[in-house]
Design a protein around this motif. Structure first.
Motif: not given
Length: 194
Positions: A6-9, A65-68, A84-90
């Protein structure tokens, strides 16, 4: 298709409406897969959840829509782009949960607790139970100041970070998947100094 990092952490949800967007079991299932490193088309995700591809597309767009979740680069079939996931951690910011609606509370708990319970039950029923494979579970109570609690969370996040960067396509030989569930919850019945 090989998973892409993912692009962000971290994606941190702060809006109670975003938390409510997690309430559907199919969304929780696909979040679990995507945040586990998978990259899936709507058709592949639909198959996992027992839905039609159009119904899954609806759920993926709601999560987007919520960046998830995020759309990944098109693969060989440009007609269906993978997700894909928007980050490594939600994460869900505790202040967002607050004293919101019962639906938000259910979404909050089921997003984090239902997958953990499913995995614990599957582990208990598997032949892995009782083997020394690195699996560990612990439960206890700590007495911490707010500053100590925040510092402890930062330390645990820092310890896990090098391992979270590994993907299904990029990990050491012999590595196995481990689910990690970690929480530090202030007891709601604790009336100690605020």
């Amino acid at each position: 298709m090989a998973p892409r990092p993912p692009q962000q952490k971290v994606v941190t949800l702060t809006d109670p409406r975003a938390i409510r967007a997690l309430a559907h079991p199919a969304r929780q299932r696909v979040i679990d897969e995507l945040y586990g490193g998978a990259v899936l088309t709507a058709t592949e995700a639909a198959r996992l959840c027992g839905l039609t591809p159009s119904a899954m597309s609806y759920h993926l767009r709601a999560l987007e829509k919520w960046g998830i979740v995020a759309r990944d680069e098109a693969g060989d079939d440009a007609r269906e782009r993978p997700w894909r996931a928007a980050a490594r951690d939600l994460r869900i910011e505790h202040t967002a949960h607050g004293r919101s609606t019962p639906m938000a509370t259910k979404a909050f708990t089921s997003t984090f607790m239902a997958p953990m319970l499913e995995e614990l039950e599957a582990w208990a029923d598997s032949d892995r139970r009782g083997k020394d494979d690195g699996t560990a579970m612990s439960r206890g109570r700590l007495w911490l100041t707010t500053e100590e609690a925040k510092a402890l969370v930062d330390q645990v996040v820092a310890l896990m970070e090098p391992y979270e960067e590994r993907t299904a396509a990029d990990h050491p030989a012999g590595a196995a998947q481990f689910s990690s569930f970690w929480s530090l919850l202030r007891r709601p019945d604790d009336a100690a100094a605020e």
